[in-house]
Scaffold this motif. Sequence first.
Motif, PDB file in Angstrom:
ATOM      1  N   THR A 114      -4.976 -11.082 -19.556  1.00 33.74           N
ATOM      2  CA  THR A 114      -3.576 -11.263 -19.162  1.00 33.74           C
ATOM      3  C   THR A 114      -3.079 -10.144 -18.253  1.00 33.74           C
ATOM      4  O   THR A 114      -2.004 -10.241 -17.685  1.00 33.74           O
ATOM      5  N   SER A 115      -3.885  -9.120 -18.083  1.00 30.63           N
ATOM      6  CA  SER A 115      -3.518  -7.980 -17.239  1.00 30.63           C
ATOM      7  C   SER A 115      -4.076  -8.172 -15.834  1.00 30.63           C
ATOM      8  O   SER A 115      -5.130  -8.780 -15.644  1.00 30.63           O
ATOM      9  N   SER A 116      -3.392  -7.615 -14.871  1.00 32.69           N
ATOM     10  CA  SER A 116      -3.894  -7.676 -13.497  1.00 32.69           C
ATOM     11  C   SER A 116      -5.091  -6.748 -13.296  1.00 32.69           C
ATOM     12  O   SER A 116      -5.759  -6.803 -12.268  1.00 32.69           O
ATOM     13  N   GLU A 117      -5.368  -5.912 -14.281  1.00 33.24           N
ATOM     14  CA  GLU A 117      -6.465  -4.950 -14.188  1.00 33.24           C
ATOM     15  C   GLU A 117      -7.751  -5.433 -14.845  1.00 33.24           C
ATOM     16  O   GLU A 117      -8.711  -4.676 -14.956  1.00 33.24           O
ATOM     17  N   ALA A 118      -7.803  -6.688 -15.274  1.00 35.53           N
ATOM     18  CA  ALA A 118      -8.974  -7.192 -16.008  1.00 35.53           C
ATOM     19  C   ALA A 118     -10.262  -7.017 -15.216  1.00 35.53           C
ATOM     20  O   ALA A 118     -11.267  -6.523 -15.751  1.00 35.53           O
ATOM     21  N   ALA A 119     -10.258  -7.392 -13.958  1.00 35.24           N
ATOM     22  CA  ALA A 119     -11.473  -7.297 -13.140  1.00 35.24           C
ATOM     23  C   ALA A 119     -11.875  -5.841 -12.918  1.00 35.24           C
ATOM     24  O   ALA A 119     -13.063  -5.502 -12.963  1.00 35.24           O
ATOM     25  N   SER A 120     -10.893  -4.986 -12.699  1.00 34.38           N
ATOM     26  CA  SER A 120     -11.198  -3.561 -12.507  1.00 34.38           C
ATOM     27  C   SER A 120     -11.739  -2.940 -13.782  1.00 34.38           C
ATOM     28  O   SER A 120     -12.666  -2.118 -13.733  1.00 34.38           O
ATOM     29  N   LYS A 121     -11.213  -3.329 -14.918  1.00 35.77           N
ATOM     30  CA  LYS A 121     -11.724  -2.809 -16.188  1.00 35.77           C
ATOM     31  C   LYS A 121     -13.150  -3.296 -16.437  1.00 35.77           C
ATOM     32  O   LYS A 121     -13.971  -2.565 -16.973  1.00 35.77           O
ATOM     33  N   PHE A 122     -13.435  -4.532 -16.027  1.00 37.34           N
ATOM     34  CA  PHE A 122     -14.795  -5.063 -16.125  1.00 37.34           C
ATOM     35  C   PHE A 122     -15.752  -4.217 -15.281  1.00 37.34           C
ATOM     36  O   PHE A 122     -16.811  -3.801 -15.752  1.00 37.34           O
ATOM     37  N   ARG A 123     -15.372  -3.939 -14.046  1.00 41.56           N
ATOM     38  CA  ARG A 123     -16.216  -3.132 -13.155  1.00 41.56           C
ATOM     39  C   ARG A 123     -16.389  -1.723 -13.707  1.00 41.56           C
ATOM     40  O   ARG A 123     -17.494  -1.167 -13.685  1.00 41.56           O
ATOM     41  N   ALA A 124     -15.308  -1.127 -14.181  1.00 37.04           N
ATOM     42  CA  ALA A 124     -15.378   0.230 -14.740  1.00 37.04           C
ATOM     43  C   ALA A 124     -16.290   0.260 -15.965  1.00 37.04           C
ATOM     44  O   ALA A 124     -17.072   1.206 -16.146  1.00 37.04           O
ATOM     45  N   CYS A 125     -16.226  -0.772 -16.777  1.00 41.68           N
ATOM     46  CA  CYS A 125     -17.101  -0.867 -17.956  1.00 41.68           C
ATOM     47  C   CYS A 125     -18.565  -0.912 -17.530  1.00 41.68           C
ATOM     48  O   CYS A 125     -19.410  -0.205 -18.092  1.00 41.68           O
ATOM     49  N   LYS A 126     -18.865  -1.727 -16.516  1.00 43.80           N
ATOM     50  CA  LYS A 126     -20.252  -1.839 -16.051  1.00 43.80           C
ATOM     51  C   LYS A 126     -20.751  -0.499 -15.508  1.00 43.80           C
ATOM     52  O   LYS A 126     -21.898  -0.115 -15.738  1.00 43.80           O
ATOM     53  N   ILE A 127     -19.891   0.222 -14.816  1.00 44.00           N
ATOM     54  CA  ILE A 127     -20.261   1.546 -14.301  1.00 44.00           C
ATOM     55  C   ILE A 127     -20.573   2.480 -15.464  1.00 44.00           C
ATOM     56  O   ILE A 127     -21.611   3.145 -15.489  1.00 44.00           O
ATOM     57  N   THR A 128     -19.688   2.504 -16.444  1.00 38.57           N
ATOM     58  CA  THR A 128     -19.862   3.402 -17.595  1.00 38.57           C
ATOM     59  C   THR A 128     -21.126   3.064 -18.374  1.00 38.57           C
ATOM     60  O   THR A 128     -21.933   3.955 -18.684  1.00 38.57           O
ATOM     61  N   LYS A 129     -21.318   1.807 -18.700  1.00 42.13           N
ATOM     62  CA  LYS A 129     -22.489   1.402 -19.496  1.00 42.13           C
ATOM     63  C   LYS A 129     -23.797   1.625 -18.728  1.00 42.13           C
ATOM     64  O   LYS A 129     -24.805   2.005 -19.322  1.00 42.13           O
ATOM     65  N   THR A 130     -23.773   1.412 -17.427  1.00 39.30           N
ATOM     66  CA  THR A 130     -24.977   1.626 -16.623  1.00 39.30           C
ATOM     67  C   THR A 130     -25.322   3.106 -16.561  1.00 39.30           C
ATOM     68  O   THR A 130     -26.498   3.483 -16.683  1.00 39.30           O
ATOM     69  N   ILE A 131     -24.318   3.944 -16.417  1.00 39.56           N
ATOM     70  CA  ILE A 131     -24.576   5.390 -16.409  1.00 39.56           C
ATOM     71  C   ILE A 131     -25.103   5.838 -17.766  1.00 39.56           C
ATOM     72  O   ILE A 131     -26.003   6.689 -17.836  1.00 39.56           O
ATOM     73  N   GLN A 132     -24.601   5.258 -18.838  1.00 35.71           N
ATOM     74  CA  GLN A 132     -25.141   5.582 -20.167  1.00 35.71           C
ATOM     75  C   GLN A 132     -26.622   5.234 -20.241  1.00 35.71           C
ATOM     76  O   GLN A 132     -27.426   6.002 -20.767  1.00 35.71           O
ATOM     77  N   ARG A 133     -27.002   4.091 -19.688  1.00 31.57           N
ATOM     78  CA  ARG A 133     -28.414   3.692 -19.692  1.00 31.57           C
ATOM     79  C   ARG A 133     -29.252   4.649 -18.849  1.00 31.57           C
ATOM     80  O   ARG A 133     -30.362   5.017 -19.236  1.00 31.57           O
ATOM     81  N   ILE A 134     -28.715   5.068 -17.711  1.00 30.89           N
ATOM     82  CA  ILE A 134     -29.425   6.033 -16.867  1.00 30.89           C
ATOM     83  C   ILE A 134     -29.666   7.322 -17.638  1.00 30.89           C
ATOM     84  O   ILE A 134     -30.770   7.872 -17.619  1.00 30.89           O
TER      85      ILE A 134
END
Length: 142
Positions: A114-134
């Motif tokens: 319901t937030s206008s930031e949903a897509a940005s939060k999705f992208r930020a999550c992918k960045i964070t989780k990918t860096i954790q894997r690295i």
Amino acid sequence: MVRSHKNVMVIILLAGLTSFTAIAESAKAKANKLIENCKTNSASQTAYAICLDETEKQVLRELQTWIVDAEDKLTAQVNNTGNQSMLSEFKRANAHYDKFIESQCRSVFFQNLTSSEAASKFRACKITKTIQRIEQLKEESE
């Protein structure tokens, strides 16, 4: 004897959890820095989304480099031992990890739908989780 063995196992488990927590905190700090850089250098929501997309691509390229490096090391071990299992399990674990990241971040997207930031939060999550894997792969390569 059994009691001291249990104590040693508890110490090993706690050390592993401490290491995992340190990796997660380090990765989160790196991700937050990248995400914050996109926020401060973007004049609009569109520019912010583009920056996050580019950052995600960069992080995914780095992840791929670490995966290839780990696979090369495992291939060398396979050539020495003849045991294919370690390489196939590593590849399977990576496939599962990719699915985990995607699912985890989709849930973040849906939580913020319901937030206008949903897509940005999705992208930020992918960045964070990918860096954790690295960071995990870096730790495992030492």
